[in-house]
Design a protein around this motif. Sequence first.
Motif, PDB file in Angstrom:
ATOM      1  N   PRO A 142       0.814  -1.217   0.000  1.00  0.00           N
ATOM      2  CA  PRO A 142       0.000   0.000   0.000  1.00  0.00           C
ATOM      3  C   PRO A 142       0.848   1.268   0.000  1.00  0.00           C
ATOM      4  N   GLY A 143       1.959   1.244   0.716  1.00  0.00           N
ATOM      5  CA  GLY A 143       2.819   2.414   0.746  1.00  0.00           C
ATOM      6  C   GLY A 143       3.415   2.714  -0.615  1.00  0.00           C
ATOM      7  N   GLU A 144       3.867   1.663  -1.290  1.00  0.00           N
ATOM      8  CA  GLU A 144       4.410   1.866  -2.638  1.00  0.00           C
ATOM      9  C   GLU A 144       3.338   2.364  -3.586  1.00  0.00           C
ATOM     10  N   ALA A 145       2.105   1.884  -3.404  1.00  0.00           N
ATOM     11  CA  ALA A 145       1.011   2.335  -4.265  1.00  0.00           C
ATOM     12  C   ALA A 145       0.804   3.846  -4.149  1.00  0.00           C
ATOM     13  N   ILE A 146       0.807   4.354  -2.918  1.00  0.00           N
ATOM     14  CA  ILE A 146       0.650   5.799  -2.723  1.00  0.00           C
ATOM     15  C   ILE A 146       1.784   6.558  -3.393  1.00  0.00           C
ATOM     16  N   ARG A 147       3.007   6.085  -3.215  1.00  0.00           N
ATOM     17  CA  ARG A 147       4.158   6.779  -3.799  1.00  0.00           C
ATOM     18  C   ARG A 147       4.078   6.787  -5.322  1.00  0.00           C
ATOM     19  N   LEU A 148       3.659   5.669  -5.917  1.00  0.00           N
ATOM     20  CA  LEU A 148       3.575   5.605  -7.371  1.00  0.00           C
ATOM     21  C   LEU A 148       2.493   6.545  -7.914  1.00  0.00           C
ATOM     22  N   VAL A 149       1.353   6.599  -7.228  1.00  0.00           N
ATOM     23  CA  VAL A 149       0.303   7.521  -7.644  1.00  0.00           C
ATOM     24  C   VAL A 149       0.787   8.960  -7.534  1.00  0.00           C
ATOM     25  N   HIS A 150       1.452   9.274  -6.444  1.00  0.00           N
ATOM     26  CA  HIS A 150       2.002  10.622  -6.278  1.00  0.00           C
ATOM     27  C   HIS A 150       2.998  10.949  -7.382  1.00  0.00           C
ATOM     28  N   ASP A 151       3.868   9.998  -7.702  1.00  0.00           N
ATOM     29  CA  ASP A 151       4.865  10.245  -8.736  1.00  0.00           C
ATOM     30  C   ASP A 151       4.210  10.462 -10.098  1.00  0.00           C
ATOM     31  N   ALA A 152       3.089   9.787 -10.334  1.00  0.00           N
ATOM     32  CA  ALA A 152       2.369  10.008 -11.589  1.00  0.00           C
ATOM     33  C   ALA A 152       1.852  11.440 -11.668  1.00  0.00           C
ATOM     34  N   PHE A 153       1.331  11.968 -10.556  1.00  0.00           N
ATOM     35  CA  PHE A 153       0.907  13.368 -10.536  1.00  0.00           C
ATOM     36  C   PHE A 153       2.100  14.301 -10.754  1.00  0.00           C
ATOM     37  N   ARG A 154       3.218  13.987 -10.138  1.00  0.00           N
ATOM     38  CA  ARG A 154       4.408  14.820 -10.314  1.00  0.00           C
ATOM     39  C   ARG A 154       4.845  14.850 -11.780  1.00  0.00           C
ATOM     40  N   ARG A 155       4.860  13.681 -12.421  1.00  0.00           N
ATOM     41  CA  ARG A 155       5.286  13.623 -13.822  1.00  0.00           C
ATOM     42  C   ARG A 155       4.354  14.428 -14.717  1.00  0.00           C
ATOM     43  N   GLU A 156       3.045  14.294 -14.469  1.00  0.00           N
ATOM     44  CA  GLU A 156       2.091  15.013 -15.306  1.00  0.00           C
ATOM     45  C   GLU A 156       2.232  16.520 -15.128  1.00  0.00           C
ATOM     46  N   LEU A 157       2.421  16.969 -13.892  1.00  0.00           N
ATOM     47  CA  LEU A 157       2.624  18.398 -13.672  1.00  0.00           C
ATOM     48  C   LEU A 157       3.901  18.887 -14.352  1.00  0.00           C
ATOM     49  N   THR A 158       4.945  18.064 -14.333  1.00  0.00           N
ATOM     50  CA  THR A 158       6.187  18.431 -15.019  1.00  0.00           C
ATOM     51  C   THR A 158       5.947  18.594 -16.516  1.00  0.00           C
ATOM     52  N   LEU A 159       5.165  17.677 -17.112  1.00  0.00           N
ATOM     53  CA  LEU A 159       4.845  17.778 -18.536  1.00  0.00           C
ATOM     54  C   LEU A 159       4.038  19.034 -18.830  1.00  0.00           C
ATOM     55  N   ILE A 160       3.059  19.316 -17.987  1.00  0.00           N
ATOM     56  CA  ILE A 160       2.227  20.496 -18.201  1.00  0.00           C
ATOM     57  C   ILE A 160       3.069  21.769 -18.107  1.00  0.00           C
ATOM     58  N   ARG A 161       3.944  21.832 -17.128  1.00  0.00           N
ATOM     59  CA  ARG A 161       4.805  23.012 -16.996  1.00  0.00           C
ATOM     60  C   ARG A 161       5.738  23.136 -18.206  1.00  0.00           C
ATOM     61  N   LYS A 162       6.236  22.016 -18.696  1.00  0.00           N
ATOM     62  CA  LYS A 162       7.084  22.042 -19.887  1.00  0.00           C
ATOM     63  C   LYS A 162       6.304  22.567 -21.082  1.00  0.00           C
ATOM     64  N   GLU A 163       5.055  22.114 -21.229  1.00  0.00           N
ATOM     65  CA  GLU A 163       4.223  22.581 -22.346  1.00  0.00           C
ATOM     66  C   GLU A 163       3.922  24.073 -22.229  1.00  0.00           C
ATOM     67  N   LEU A 164       3.717  24.532 -21.007  1.00  0.00           N
ATOM     68  CA  LEU A 164       3.431  25.952 -20.802  1.00  0.00           C
ATOM     69  C   LEU A 164       4.638  26.833 -21.101  1.00  0.00           C
ATOM     70  N   SER A 165       5.842  26.289 -20.916  1.00  0.00           N
ATOM     71  CA  SER A 165       7.043  27.079 -21.144  1.00  0.00           C
ATOM     72  C   SER A 165       7.617  26.891 -22.543  1.00  0.00           C
ATOM     73  N   ALA A 166       6.875  26.192 -23.404  1.00  0.00           N
ATOM     74  CA  ALA A 166       7.398  25.863 -24.735  1.00  0.00           C
ATOM     75  C   ALA A 166       7.425  27.052 -25.681  1.00  0.00           C
ATOM     76  N   GLY A 167       6.851  28.190 -25.265  1.00  0.00           N
ATOM     77  CA  GLY A 167       6.931  29.377 -26.095  1.00  0.00           C
ATOM     78  C   GLY A 167       5.688  29.695 -26.885  1.00  0.00           C
ATOM     79  N   ALA A 168       4.632  28.894 -26.727  1.00  0.00           N
ATOM     80  CA  ALA A 168       3.393  29.182 -27.445  1.00  0.00           C
ATOM     81  C   ALA A 168       2.807  30.502 -26.950  1.00  0.00           C
ATOM     82  N   SER A 169       2.193  31.252 -27.855  1.00  0.00           N
ATOM     83  CA  SER A 169       1.648  32.564 -27.493  1.00  0.00           C
ATOM     84  C   SER A 169       0.211  32.480 -27.005  1.00  0.00           C
ATOM     85  N   THR A 170      -0.422  31.336 -27.187  1.00  0.00           N
ATOM     86  CA  THR A 170      -1.808  31.164 -26.756  1.00  0.00           C
ATOM     87  C   THR A 170      -1.949  29.870 -25.969  1.00  0.00           C
ATOM     88  N   LEU A 171      -3.020  29.787 -25.232  1.00  0.00           N
ATOM     89  CA  LEU A 171      -3.334  28.582 -24.465  1.00  0.00           C
ATOM     90  C   LEU A 171      -4.142  27.649 -25.355  1.00  0.00           C
TER      91      LEU A 171
END
Length: 280
Positions: A152-181
């Motif tokens: 169960p502990g590993e399950a929580i950590r893996l779910v958390h890491d999935a959220f971290r990865r997705e937020l990292t991708l979203i931040r990367k997309e936001l900083s990619a230089g596009a002028s619009t959302l």
Amino acid sequence: MTNPIHDFNQRIIDEFRANHGRVGGPFEGGRLILLTTTGARTGTPRTNPVGYLPDGGDRILVIASAGGSPRHPDWYRNLVAHPQVTVESGVFTYEAKAVVLAGEERDRAFARAVESDRGWATYQEKTDRVLPVVALHEIASPGPPNINASSPGEAIRLVHDAFRRELTLIRKELSAGASTLGAQLRVNCLTFCQGLHNHHTGEDVAMFPFLAGRHPEAAPAIDRLRTEHEHIAALVEELREVLSGTDLDSVRTEVDRLTTELEAHLTYEEEQLIPLLDRA
């Protein structure tokens, strides 16, 4: 005689499963699933690494590009013949129903894909066939989700890491230089927000009461985590509001704020609850 494509795919599959969805090479830093279909002629399960697009709710999208080949990939022909498939996200494994999008719905989804990655348009330009877009609808099953974890502990950590990865991708997309959302970026953010809401709701109604009943000494930590859930929910609502507008800087600000607050919350939860979950 070995098949280079098969060997390449198998290396990706092995790396994906060994590292709970993290891979290097051409898929590094992208959104990837393992898609298992049933062979159209053989009836044999076949697994392929496939890029995907978030689409909100209980479905994701995959595109049968085959790198712009004149032929549909085998996995697409398989799911047309046998629409029930298995999806591995690195954290979760679930059954899904494959639905090939048509007409305007397909065109809108493909336009979103191109908006987020010009490579999809390049693949389309290389072939006369219309690249199919397929929605994979998760099939609800009784009981808790199937998490690829040994405790169960590993399950929580893996779910958390999935959220971290997705937020990292979203931040990367936001900083990619596009002028619009763009539309796909909005979907990515809103899908993340909904997933986070569902996760916190599950903790509030199931995991926290379970731990509180067995570990009364953890009450202060659980109370703090509940309060933080309310705070993060307020941040998510603020992000939803700015997503409805056109101010890209405001979206970046809210995503950065949510990232900072959520990381502190996830770290505290892991420190306080994983030892209790693994003892339980």
